[in-house]
Enzyme design. Sequence first.
Site, PDB file in Angstrom:
ATOM      1  N   TYR A 156      -2.459  11.450   3.174  1.00  0.00           N
ATOM      2  CA  TYR A 156      -1.676  10.536   4.020  1.00  0.00           C
ATOM      3  C   TYR A 156      -1.740  10.974   5.492  1.00  0.00           C
ATOM      4  O   TYR A 156      -1.967  10.160   6.395  1.00  0.00           O
ATOM      5  CB  TYR A 156      -0.232  10.539   3.508  1.00  0.00           C
ATOM      6  CG  TYR A 156       0.719   9.616   4.229  1.00  0.00           C
ATOM      7  CD1 TYR A 156       0.721   8.250   3.971  1.00  0.00           C
ATOM      8  CD2 TYR A 156       1.638  10.110   5.155  1.00  0.00           C
ATOM      9  CE1 TYR A 156       1.612   7.403   4.620  1.00  0.00           C
ATOM     10  CE2 TYR A 156       2.531   9.270   5.798  1.00  0.00           C
ATOM     11  CZ  TYR A 156       2.518   7.922   5.525  1.00  0.00           C
ATOM     12  OH  TYR A 156       3.401   7.084   6.176  1.00  0.00           O
ATOM     13  N   LYS A 160      -3.201   8.923   8.695  1.00  0.00           N
ATOM     14  CA  LYS A 160      -2.332   8.550   9.825  1.00  0.00           C
ATOM     15  C   LYS A 160      -2.795   9.193  11.129  1.00  0.00           C
ATOM     16  O   LYS A 160      -2.621   8.629  12.208  1.00  0.00           O
ATOM     17  CB  LYS A 160      -0.882   8.927   9.504  1.00  0.00           C
ATOM     18  CG  LYS A 160      -0.273   8.112   8.360  1.00  0.00           C
ATOM     19  CD  LYS A 160      -0.229   6.634   8.704  1.00  0.00           C
ATOM     20  CE  LYS A 160       0.450   5.785   7.651  1.00  0.00           C
ATOM     21  NZ  LYS A 160       0.482   4.360   7.994  1.00  0.00           N
TER      22      LYS A 160
HETATM   23  P1  NAP Z   1       6.568  -0.078   1.701  1.00  0.00           P
HETATM   24  O1  NAP Z   1       8.006  -0.421   1.618  1.00  0.00           O
HETATM   25  O2  NAP Z   1       5.915   0.607   0.564  1.00  0.00           O
HETATM   26  O3  NAP Z   1       5.754  -1.433   2.023  1.00  0.00           O
HETATM   27  C1  NAP Z   1       4.373  -1.411   2.108  1.00  0.00           C
HETATM   28  C2  NAP Z   1       3.871  -2.816   2.337  1.00  0.00           C
HETATM   29  O4  NAP Z   1       2.437  -2.762   2.431  1.00  0.00           O
HETATM   30  C3  NAP Z   1       4.188  -3.778   1.211  1.00  0.00           C
HETATM   31  O5  NAP Z   1       4.473  -5.033   1.771  1.00  0.00           O
HETATM   32  C4  NAP Z   1       2.881  -3.833   0.411  1.00  0.00           C
HETATM   33  O6  NAP Z   1       2.655  -5.083  -0.228  1.00  0.00           O
HETATM   34  C5  NAP Z   1       1.866  -3.701   1.526  1.00  0.00           C
HETATM   35  N1  NAP Z   1       0.561  -3.226   1.111  1.00  0.00           N
HETATM   36  C6  NAP Z   1       0.233  -2.087   0.453  1.00  0.00           C
HETATM   37  N2  NAP Z   1      -1.095  -2.014   0.281  1.00  0.00           N
HETATM   38  C7  NAP Z   1      -1.622  -3.143   0.841  1.00  0.00           C
HETATM   39  C8  NAP Z   1      -2.936  -3.662   0.994  1.00  0.00           C
HETATM   40  N3  NAP Z   1      -4.006  -3.011   0.525  1.00  0.00           N
HETATM   41  N4  NAP Z   1      -3.103  -4.860   1.620  1.00  0.00           N
HETATM   42  C9  NAP Z   1      -2.038  -5.547   2.097  1.00  0.00           C
HETATM   43  N5  NAP Z   1      -0.774  -5.101   1.999  1.00  0.00           N
HETATM   44  C10 NAP Z   1      -0.571  -3.931   1.367  1.00  0.00           C
HETATM   45  O7  NAP Z   1       6.262   0.831   3.002  1.00  0.00           O
HETATM   46  P2  NAP Z   1       7.155   1.137   4.325  1.00  0.00           P
HETATM   47  O8  NAP Z   1       7.984   2.326   4.059  1.00  0.00           O
HETATM   48  O9  NAP Z   1       7.782  -0.113   4.812  1.00  0.00           O
HETATM   49  O10 NAP Z   1       5.981   1.589   5.323  1.00  0.00           O
HETATM   50  C11 NAP Z   1       5.284   0.674   6.159  1.00  0.00           C
HETATM   51  C12 NAP Z   1       4.312   1.460   7.038  1.00  0.00           C
HETATM   52  O11 NAP Z   1       5.026   2.419   7.808  1.00  0.00           O
HETATM   53  C13 NAP Z   1       3.267   2.242   6.258  1.00  0.00           C
HETATM   54  O12 NAP Z   1       2.042   2.228   6.946  1.00  0.00           O
HETATM   55  C14 NAP Z   1       3.846   3.634   6.216  1.00  0.00           C
HETATM   56  O13 NAP Z   1       2.848   4.617   6.064  1.00  0.00           O
HETATM   57  C15 NAP Z   1       4.499   3.710   7.574  1.00  0.00           C
HETATM   58  N6  NAP Z   1       5.575   4.710   7.678  1.00  0.00           N
HETATM   59  C16 NAP Z   1       6.702   4.612   6.907  1.00  0.00           C
HETATM   60  C17 NAP Z   1       7.720   5.573   7.047  1.00  0.00           C
HETATM   61  C18 NAP Z   1       9.006   5.491   6.254  1.00  0.00           C
HETATM   62  O14 NAP Z   1       9.826   6.409   6.383  1.00  0.00           O
HETATM   63  N7  NAP Z   1       9.236   4.472   5.463  1.00  0.00           N
HETATM   64  C19 NAP Z   1       7.552   6.627   7.941  1.00  0.00           C
HETATM   65  C20 NAP Z   1       6.386   6.689   8.701  1.00  0.00           C
HETATM   66  C21 NAP Z   1       5.418   5.721   8.562  1.00  0.00           C
HETATM   67  P3  NAP Z   1       2.908  -5.322  -1.845  1.00  0.00           P
HETATM   68  O15 NAP Z   1       4.137  -6.091  -1.931  1.00  0.00           O
HETATM   69  O16 NAP Z   1       1.850  -6.186  -2.322  1.00  0.00           O
HETATM   70  O17 NAP Z   1       2.958  -3.992  -2.509  1.00  0.00           O
END
Ligand code: NAP
Length: 248
Positions: A156, A160
């Site tokens: 990861y 990133k």
């Molecule tokens: P999440 O709740 O797991 O949501 C991920 C989203 O991405 C879902 O809508 C999922 O769709 C979609 N997705 C996954 N694989 C895909 C693909 N191949 N093509 C199209 N859509 C896809 O994640 P989140 O926590 O909101 O995170 C969003 C972003 O922020 C990510 O890049 C993550 O690495 C980054 N981030 C998050 C955090 C945190 O604390 N949450 C911190 C730092 C960075 P489905 O409904 O189809 O599964």
Amino acid sequence: MKLLEGKSALITGASRGIGKGIALKFAEHGANVAFTYLSSVEKGVALENELKAFGVNAKGYRSDAADFNSAEQLINQMVTDFGRIDIVVNNAGITRDNLLMRMSEESFDETIKTNLKSVFNITKAVQKIMLKQRYGSIINISSVVGVRGNAGQANYAASKAGIIGFTKSVALELGSRNIRCNAVAPGFIETEMTAVLDEKVVQGWRDAIPLKRGGTTDDVANLCVFLGSDMSAYITGQCINVCGGMLT
Ligand code: NAP
């Protein structure tokens, strides 16, 4: 004040979490919103309706950001449906955590493909449109883990960190055409996913953050509104942390 009035935005991975928060905030600021998801069809339909309630155009697409040809088709379809693409938020991402000792080749490849190659796929396809417009803002969602690394997340973190290098390079290539490209590095953001974790563990994380709380999806979305809007017209090639002071 509506900061994105008349602009058309694409947000990948918006069926839940941070992507959904960005989509809703963009619509609140007057943007027409196209968004994608991989498997959550029902959530996609529900979000489309929520977005339309703001009086903007909205459409969800089931599209795998990790697939090169699907990304190209998506961008062409969005131009047909919306006429132009002013803002792209590359947000779709996954985690496949494990210590290196136990990390499989598949989980490494899958993470790089979904998190990093997807950014290449979408950005490559949309650059043609933005070059014609001589206008565009690309926002890539990285992570503090990409900035400083994290035990158990080598795959990861690599994906990133790769996003940050990609972002800076694209900013250098496209700046002369008025296309900006920035990265956003969230810290610990509380979503539906983190709500199911052990409360004591989560409280420990909050206590270790200088602002003494986890971030909200709005905290990330507000920065994306700023980077998508003309308020940030002189900002490109940057990686901005949204982490409550976790990284200084
Ligand atoms: P999440 O709740 O797991 O949501 C991920 C989203 O991405 C879902 O809508 C999922 O769709 C979609 N997705 C996954 N694989 C895909 C693909 N191949 N093509 C199209 N859509 C896809 O994640 P989140 O926590 O909101 O995170 C969003 C972003 O922020 C990510 O890049 C993550 O690495 C980054 N981030 C998050 C955090 C945190 O604390 N949450 C911190 C730092 C960075 P489905 O409904 O189809 O599964």
